[in-house]
Design a protein around this motif. Structure first.
Motif, PDB file in Angstrom:
ATOM      1  N   HIS A 167       0.779  -1.431   0.174  1.00 13.88           N
ATOM      2  CA  HIS A 167      -0.074  -0.340  -0.034  1.00 13.88           C
ATOM      3  C   HIS A 167       0.719   1.335   0.268  1.00 13.88           C
ATOM      4  CE1 HIS A 167       0.506   0.978   4.048  1.00 13.88           C
ATOM      5  NE2 HIS A 167       0.465  -0.464   4.791  1.00 13.88           N
ATOM      6  N   ARG A 168       0.243   2.375  -0.186  1.00 15.51           N
ATOM      7  CA  ARG A 168       1.032   3.083  -0.061  1.00 15.51           C
ATOM      8  C   ARG A 168       1.313   4.249   1.463  1.00 15.51           C
ATOM      9  NH1 ARG A 168       4.222   6.241  -4.206  1.00 15.51           N
ATOM     10  NH2 ARG A 168       4.144   8.280  -3.869  1.00 15.51           N
ATOM     11  N   VAL A 169       2.257   4.756   1.024  1.00 13.37           N
ATOM     12  CA  VAL A 169       2.461   5.421   2.175  1.00 13.37           C
ATOM     13  C   VAL A 169       2.795   6.730   1.905  1.00 13.37           C
ATOM     14  CG1 VAL A 169       3.172   3.474   4.275  1.00 13.37           C
ATOM     15  CG2 VAL A 169       4.728   4.826   2.990  1.00 13.37           C
ATOM     16  N   HIS A 170       2.468   7.880   2.960  1.00 13.39           N
ATOM     17  CA  HIS A 170       2.494   9.024   2.423  1.00 13.39           C
ATOM     18  C   HIS A 170       3.815   9.863   3.906  1.00 13.39           C
ATOM     19  CE1 HIS A 170      -0.525   9.661  -0.078  1.00 13.39           C
ATOM     20  NE2 HIS A 170      -1.487   8.697   1.008  1.00 13.39           N
ATOM     21  N   ILE A 171       5.137  10.297   3.561  1.00 13.25           N
ATOM     22  CA  ILE A 171       6.196  10.568   4.235  1.00 13.25           C
ATOM     23  C   ILE A 171       6.285  12.323   4.239  1.00 13.25           C
ATOM     24  CG2 ILE A 171       8.596   9.757   4.696  1.00 13.25           C
ATOM     25  CD1 ILE A 171       7.968   7.370   3.088  1.00 13.25           C
ATOM     26  N   PRO A 173       8.470  14.811   4.141  1.00 14.83           N
ATOM     27  CA  PRO A 173       9.414  15.429   3.483  1.00 14.83           C
ATOM     28  C   PRO A 173      10.611  15.525   4.287  1.00 14.83           C
ATOM     29  CG  PRO A 173       7.774  16.829   2.690  1.00 14.83           C
ATOM     30  CD  PRO A 173       7.492  15.504   3.492  1.00 14.83           C
ATOM     31  N   THR A 174      10.437  16.288   5.427  1.00 16.69           N
ATOM     32  CA  THR A 174      11.668  17.710   6.065  1.00 16.69           C
ATOM     33  C   THR A 174      11.955  16.321   6.977  1.00 16.69           C
ATOM     34  OG1 THR A 174       9.843  18.154   7.955  1.00 16.69           O
ATOM     35  CG2 THR A 174      10.505  19.414   5.867  1.00 16.69           C
ATOM     36  N   SER A 175      11.797  14.852   6.908  1.00 17.80           N
ATOM     37  CA  SER A 175      11.384  13.990   8.350  1.00 17.80           C
ATOM     38  C   SER A 175      13.047  13.219   7.862  1.00 17.80           C
ATOM     39  CB  SER A 175      10.747  13.070   8.625  1.00 17.80           C
ATOM     40  OG  SER A 175      10.682  11.618   7.688  1.00 17.80           O
ATOM     41  N   ALA A 176      13.361  12.453   8.710  1.00 11.53           N
ATOM     42  CA  ALA A 176      14.657  12.156   8.289  1.00 11.53           C
ATOM     43  C   ALA A 176      14.532  10.803   7.031  1.00 11.53           C
ATOM     44  CB  ALA A 176      15.697  11.465   9.435  1.00 11.53           C
ATOM     45  N   ILE A 177      13.396   9.920   7.642  1.00  9.83           N
ATOM     46  CA  ILE A 177      12.526   9.105   6.102  1.00  9.83           C
ATOM     47  C   ILE A 177      12.575  10.317   4.905  1.00  9.83           C
ATOM     48  CG2 ILE A 177      11.062   7.537   6.021  1.00  9.83           C
ATOM     49  CD1 ILE A 177      11.210   6.767   8.782  1.00  9.83           C
ATOM     50  N   GLY A 178      12.028  11.489   4.817  1.00 13.39           N
ATOM     51  CA  GLY A 178      11.926  12.029   4.125  1.00 13.39           C
ATOM     52  C   GLY A 178      12.875  11.573   2.787  1.00 13.39           C
ATOM     53  N   LYS A 179      14.059  12.167   3.679  1.00 13.63           N
ATOM     54  CA  LYS A 179      15.124  12.751   3.366  1.00 13.63           C
ATOM     55  C   LYS A 179      15.857  11.406   2.162  1.00 13.63           C
ATOM     56  CE  LYS A 179      15.910  16.805   6.173  1.00 13.63           C
ATOM     57  NZ  LYS A 179      16.722  17.311   7.602  1.00 13.63           N
ATOM     58  N   ILE A 180      15.238   9.941   2.920  1.00 15.07           N
ATOM     59  CA  ILE A 180      15.670   9.635   2.114  1.00 15.07           C
ATOM     60  C   ILE A 180      15.054   8.697   1.104  1.00 15.07           C
ATOM     61  CG2 ILE A 180      16.499   7.096   3.230  1.00 15.07           C
ATOM     62  CD1 ILE A 180      17.028   7.542   5.441  1.00 15.07           C
ATOM     63  N   MET A 181      13.470   8.482   1.496  1.00 23.53           N
ATOM     64  CA  MET A 181      13.445   8.362   0.597  1.00 23.53           C
ATOM     65  C   MET A 181      11.806   8.924  -0.166  1.00 23.53           C
ATOM     66  SD  MET A 181      12.174   4.675   2.798  1.00 23.53           S
ATOM     67  CE  MET A 181      10.849   4.000   1.659  1.00 23.53           C
ATOM     68  N   ASP A 183       8.797  11.732  -1.018  1.00 21.60           N
ATOM     69  CA  ASP A 183       7.495  12.155   0.737  1.00 21.60           C
ATOM     70  C   ASP A 183       6.322  10.854   0.100  1.00 21.60           C
ATOM     71  OD1 ASP A 183       6.465  12.208  -2.199  1.00 21.60           O
ATOM     72  OD2 ASP A 183       5.990  14.129  -2.167  1.00 21.60           O
ATOM     73  N   GLY A 184       6.675   9.929  -0.261  1.00 14.27           N
ATOM     74  CA  GLY A 184       5.979   8.848  -0.674  1.00 14.27           C
ATOM     75  C   GLY A 184       5.665   7.962  -1.355  1.00 14.27           C
ATOM     76  N   ALA A 185       5.956   6.463  -0.587  1.00 13.96           N
ATOM     77  CA  ALA A 185       6.291   5.028  -1.581  1.00 13.96           C
ATOM     78  C   ALA A 185       5.194   3.846  -0.991  1.00 13.96           C
ATOM     79  CB  ALA A 185       7.294   5.060  -0.923  1.00 13.96           C
ATOM     80  N   ASP A 186       5.429   3.306  -2.156  1.00 10.14           N
ATOM     81  CA  ASP A 186       4.459   2.455  -1.881  1.00 10.14           C
ATOM     82  C   ASP A 186       5.721   0.596  -1.120  1.00 10.14           C
ATOM     83  OD1 ASP A 186       2.383   2.952  -3.648  1.00 10.14           O
ATOM     84  OD2 ASP A 186       3.399   2.728  -5.200  1.00 10.14           O
ATOM     85  N   VAL A 187       5.114   0.469  -0.775  1.00 10.03           N
ATOM     86  CA  VAL A 187       5.264  -0.350   0.491  1.00 10.03           C
ATOM     87  C   VAL A 187       4.750  -1.791   0.802  1.00 10.03           C
ATOM     88  CG1 VAL A 187       6.222   1.923   1.484  1.00 10.03           C
ATOM     89  CG2 VAL A 187       4.428   0.398   2.692  1.00 10.03           C
ATOM     90  N   TYR A 207       2.447   8.385   6.761  1.00  9.28           N
ATOM     91  CA  TYR A 207       0.866   8.030   7.529  1.00  9.28           C
ATOM     92  C   TYR A 207       0.493   7.041   6.463  1.00  9.28           C
ATOM     93  CZ  TYR A 207       0.441  10.662  11.114  1.00  9.28           C
ATOM     94  OH  TYR A 207       0.456  11.696  12.637  1.00  9.28           O
ATOM     95  N   ALA A 208      -0.568   5.906   6.491  1.00 10.03           N
ATOM     96  CA  ALA A 208      -1.024   5.699   5.839  1.00 10.03           C
ATOM     97  C   ALA A 208      -2.006   6.297   4.964  1.00 10.03           C
ATOM     98  CB  ALA A 208      -1.653   4.131   5.692  1.00 10.03           C
ATOM     99  N   ALA A 209      -3.268   5.783   4.153  1.00  5.72           N
ATOM    100  CA  ALA A 209      -4.149   6.445   3.614  1.00  5.72           C
ATOM    101  C   ALA A 209      -5.364   6.448   4.771  1.00  5.72           C
ATOM    102  CB  ALA A 209      -4.563   5.602   2.640  1.00  5.72           C
ATOM    103  N   ASP A 210      -5.204   5.476   5.179  1.00  7.87           N
ATOM    104  CA  ASP A 210      -6.307   5.392   6.599  1.00  7.87           C
ATOM    105  C   ASP A 210      -5.783   6.013   8.361  1.00  7.87           C
ATOM    106  OD1 ASP A 210      -4.528   3.007   7.537  1.00  7.87           O
ATOM    107  OD2 ASP A 210      -5.783   1.584   7.305  1.00  7.87           O
ATOM    108  N   GLN A 211      -4.354   7.032   7.767  1.00 10.32           N
ATOM    109  CA  GLN A 211      -4.501   7.115   8.339  1.00 10.32           C
ATOM    110  C   GLN A 211      -3.542   6.752  10.324  1.00 10.32           C
ATOM    111  OE1 GLN A 211      -3.954  11.300   8.885  1.00 10.32           O
ATOM    112  NE2 GLN A 211      -4.965  10.214   7.176  1.00 10.32           N
ATOM    113  N   VAL A 212      -3.199   5.114   9.946  1.00 10.49           N
ATOM    114  CA  VAL A 212      -2.449   4.584  10.566  1.00 10.49           C
ATOM    115  C   VAL A 212      -1.004   4.999  10.298  1.00 10.49           C
ATOM    116  CG1 VAL A 212      -1.821   1.924  10.883  1.00 10.49           C
ATOM    117  CG2 VAL A 212      -4.062   2.491  10.147  1.00 10.49           C
ATOM    118  N   VAL A 213      -0.926   5.154  11.715  1.00 10.37           N
ATOM    119  CA  VAL A 213       1.177   5.595  11.817  1.00 10.37           C
ATOM    120  C   VAL A 213       2.046   4.689  11.841  1.00 10.37           C
ATOM    121  CG1 VAL A 213       2.996   5.778  13.435  1.00 10.37           C
ATOM    122  CG2 VAL A 213       0.848   7.302  13.908  1.00 10.37           C
TER     123      VAL A 213
END
Length: 250
Positions: A167-171, A173-181, A183-187, A207-213
């Motif tokens: 599924h898609r996650v929304h990241i 982009p200013t976070s450490a993960i965002g700088k690596i990946m 603003d989003g990815a299919d995981v 977050y996922a589309a349903d707001q799960v962290v």
């Protein structure tokens, strides 16, 4: 994050540097091989392969009962992966057991909670995956959703028994993960529990589309990342490469 996070191994001087040793936590389960059926420390092979392909040396960490040795263990590692697995015992975060929560694994829970706390104290770079992110959250005083389909009304996070979904996650982009990946990815995904109340010092950054962290970061830690998905099951090596790069610079 230091400059090592942004530069994977392979630059000037790396030929003279030993690859970082990355510990990976394991299951403790009955297993069969040859004529034997014995309790065994188990690790799905994709974890070790992902660390090796990223330039690290994978070392399995069985959940031992000797918790006094955890600090010494952490001092001998360059980095750490807290792997996925069964559900964390809800007693550890003050909740009643849900009917869908798996059986307790007290030895693994005790070991991994102690290991995470020691890694945080030592500023050891770590990547916490699926159950590992939940262990991190509980170690920091947070709580968990025990059965996501009841909470969010869908089964997107584990769409088929024994099969990894996506599924898609929304990241952020200013976070450490965002700088690596970005603003989003299919995981790759397979979980039925998730973060409920965030633990101390953790920030939700995906977050996922349903707001799960879907990802957290430990503020003030040199590389303290948790993801709810399973990066070892996909072809995207960036999180493992970032962990190995940071561990090499430790």
């Amino acid at each position: 994050m230091s400059e090592a996070t942004r530069q994977a191994p392979g630059g000037p001087g790396d030929a003279d540097r030993s690859p970082p040793v990355i510990g990976i936590t394991t299951y403790l389960e009955p297993a069969r091989w040859g004529v034997w059926v014995r309790e065994a420390a188990l690790l799905p092979a994709p974890y070790a392969r992902a660390v090796e392909r990223a330039g690290g040396v994978p070392v399995m960490l069985p959940p031992t009962g000797g918790l006094r040795g955890v600090d010494a263990l952490v001092r001998r590692l360059d980095g750490l992966v807290i792997a996925g697995g069964g559900d964390v015992d809800p007693d550890l975060y003050g909740a009643d057991r849900h009917p869908e929560t798996g059986p307790p694994q007290p030895q693994r829970d005790r070991f991994e909670l102690a290991l995470v706390r020691a890694a945080v104290e030592a500023d050891l770079p770590f990547l916490a995956i699926c159950r590992g992110m939940q262990v991190l959250n509980v170690a920091r005083g947070g709580t968990l959703v025990q059965y996501l389909p009841q909470e969010v009304g869908n089964e997107d996070h584990a769409p088929a028994v024994g099969m990894v979904g996506r599924h898609r996650v929304h990241i952020n982009p200013t976070s450490a993960i965002g700088k690596i990946m970005g603003d989003g990815a299919d995981v790759p995904t397979y979980h039925h529990q998730a973060v409920k109340r965030l633990g101390k010092g953790l920030s939700a950054v995906a977050y996922a589309a349903d707001q799960v962290v879907e990802a957290v970061e430990l503020q003030g830690h040199r590389f303290g990342i948790g993801v709810q998905w399973h990066p070892e099951e996909g072809d995207d090596r960036r999180l493992f490469e970032a962990l190995v790069a940071e561990s090499a610079g430790r």
